[in-house]
Design a protein around this motif. Sequence first.
Motif, PDB file in Angstrom:
ATOM      1  N   ILE A  77      26.029  12.842 -10.949  1.00 39.44           N
ATOM      2  CA  ILE A  77      27.304  12.603 -11.629  1.00 39.44           C
ATOM      3  C   ILE A  77      28.451  13.203 -10.824  1.00 39.44           C
ATOM      4  O   ILE A  77      29.513  12.582 -10.655  1.00 39.44           O
ATOM      5  CB  ILE A  77      27.268  13.209 -13.054  1.00 39.44           C
ATOM      6  CG1 ILE A  77      26.221  12.462 -13.921  1.00 39.44           C
ATOM      7  CG2 ILE A  77      28.640  13.111 -13.695  1.00 39.44           C
ATOM      8  CD1 ILE A  77      26.493  10.989 -14.099  1.00 39.44           C
ATOM      9  N   ARG A  78      28.231  14.436 -10.302  1.00 40.24           N
ATOM     10  CA  ARG A  78      29.293  15.080  -9.525  1.00 40.24           C
ATOM     11  C   ARG A  78      29.605  14.290  -8.252  1.00 40.24           C
ATOM     12  O   ARG A  78      30.776  14.115  -7.890  1.00 40.24           O
ATOM     13  CB  ARG A  78      28.882  16.516  -9.169  1.00 40.24           C
ATOM     14  CG  ARG A  78      29.017  17.504 -10.319  1.00 40.24           C
ATOM     15  CD  ARG A  78      28.960  18.928  -9.819  1.00 40.24           C
ATOM     16  NE  ARG A  78      27.645  19.263  -9.308  1.00 40.24           N
ATOM     17  CZ  ARG A  78      26.690  19.803 -10.045  1.00 40.24           C
ATOM     18  NH1 ARG A  78      26.905  20.093 -11.300  1.00 40.24           N
ATOM     19  NH2 ARG A  78      25.515  20.082  -9.520  1.00 40.24           N
ATOM     20  N   MET A  79      28.574  13.789  -7.574  1.00 42.48           N
ATOM     21  CA  MET A  79      28.809  13.015  -6.351  1.00 42.48           C
ATOM     22  C   MET A  79      29.524  11.700  -6.658  1.00 42.48           C
ATOM     23  O   MET A  79      30.396  11.251  -5.916  1.00 42.48           O
ATOM     24  CB  MET A  79      27.478  12.755  -5.653  1.00 42.48           C
ATOM     25  CG  MET A  79      26.918  13.982  -4.943  1.00 42.48           C
ATOM     26  SD  MET A  79      25.449  13.615  -3.984  1.00 42.48           S
ATOM     27  CE  MET A  79      24.300  13.339  -5.305  1.00 42.48           C
ATOM     28  N   ASN A  80      29.151  11.086  -7.777  1.00 41.76           N
ATOM     29  CA  ASN A  80      29.796   9.832  -8.148  1.00 41.76           C
ATOM     30  C   ASN A  80      31.279  10.051  -8.446  1.00 41.76           C
ATOM     31  O   ASN A  80      32.137   9.261  -8.070  1.00 41.76           O
ATOM     32  CB  ASN A  80      29.087   9.228  -9.363  1.00 41.76           C
ATOM     33  CG  ASN A  80      29.647   7.866  -9.720  1.00 41.76           C
ATOM     34  OD1 ASN A  80      29.675   6.956  -8.900  1.00 41.76           O
ATOM     35  ND2 ASN A  80      30.109   7.720 -10.956  1.00 41.76           N
ATOM     36  N   SER A  81      31.567  11.176  -9.143  1.00 42.40           N
ATOM     37  CA  SER A  81      32.967  11.483  -9.456  1.00 42.40           C
ATOM     38  C   SER A  81      33.764  11.722  -8.177  1.00 42.40           C
ATOM     39  O   SER A  81      34.916  11.309  -8.056  1.00 42.40           O
ATOM     40  CB  SER A  81      33.030  12.730 -10.345  1.00 42.40           C
ATOM     41  OG  SER A  81      32.392  12.480 -11.573  1.00 42.40           O
TER      42      SER A  81
END
Length: 294
Positions: A33-37
């Motif tokens: 999720i953090r990488m996608n954000s």
Amino acid sequence: MKREELIKKWLDNNLTTEEQKAFEQLEDYKDLIRMNSALNNFKAPEFSMENNYKDLKTKIDSNKSIDWYKPLLKIAAVLAICFSVYYYTTTLDTKVNTDIAEKTQIVLPDASTVALNANSYLSFNESHWSKNREVTLDGEGFFKVAKGQQFDVITNDGTVSVLGTQFNVKQRKNYFEVTCYEGLVAVKNNEEFVKLKPGFSLRIIDGKLLVNEKEIATQPTWLRGESSFKNASLQHVISELENQYNIKVTVEKVDTSRSFTGSFAHNNLDLALQSVTIPLNLSYSKSGNSIVFK
């Protein structure tokens, strides 16, 4: 559904409700999720064909240096980051943990299977599996290995290598044991190298190397809910009790180096405690999850 398929469907915004729940249970869910954000924050510069053409023509006419390639470099950087994130998420190790009193079954990429005992950890890399059949183990596992290239089990106390067989590996604090049930197992520990035939086992307890005589057995007893010991010290028996039950065992004036041969069941705490204490002429008391051997 496999982890890679869940991630691909997530990237395509094509997860069902059930698949979304499964995706959220992934160990690296928060990292994804953090990488996608972070990727969503990347924004390519606005590009006007007409304005950029005018700027380019002016620079050419004035024989000035041309910076037309800079927007392309920014786009290439974004694409490189996207590729890096995809590569990272598809090459992570698969990690499996069991809690106290929990057991699980794992199917490896080549259809080999691992039964993982309580309070144990196993990891492997599915992307590299065709070139390197290797797992890392901390705890205890029973392996049924599909025939193929070399298969290695890496532990802190040694490496177990086979081509196709059934064997059990137990690696706990100051306790390392490998038992072969089928085929041939090679065990390397520091400078020691031992080959085990079916029915034979190797144990390294508190730094001492032991090779057991042949026994008739088809699988370890813990698979049927029982921990067995042969000339094991009481401290290792206590450690296994704590792995199978949510308890903490302390001793009062008891020599924990005493030898114990016997077994205890995993489904009845009082019976298990009696199975250990009675043969050693000990007593015990309980207070919640605290057990005292006397």
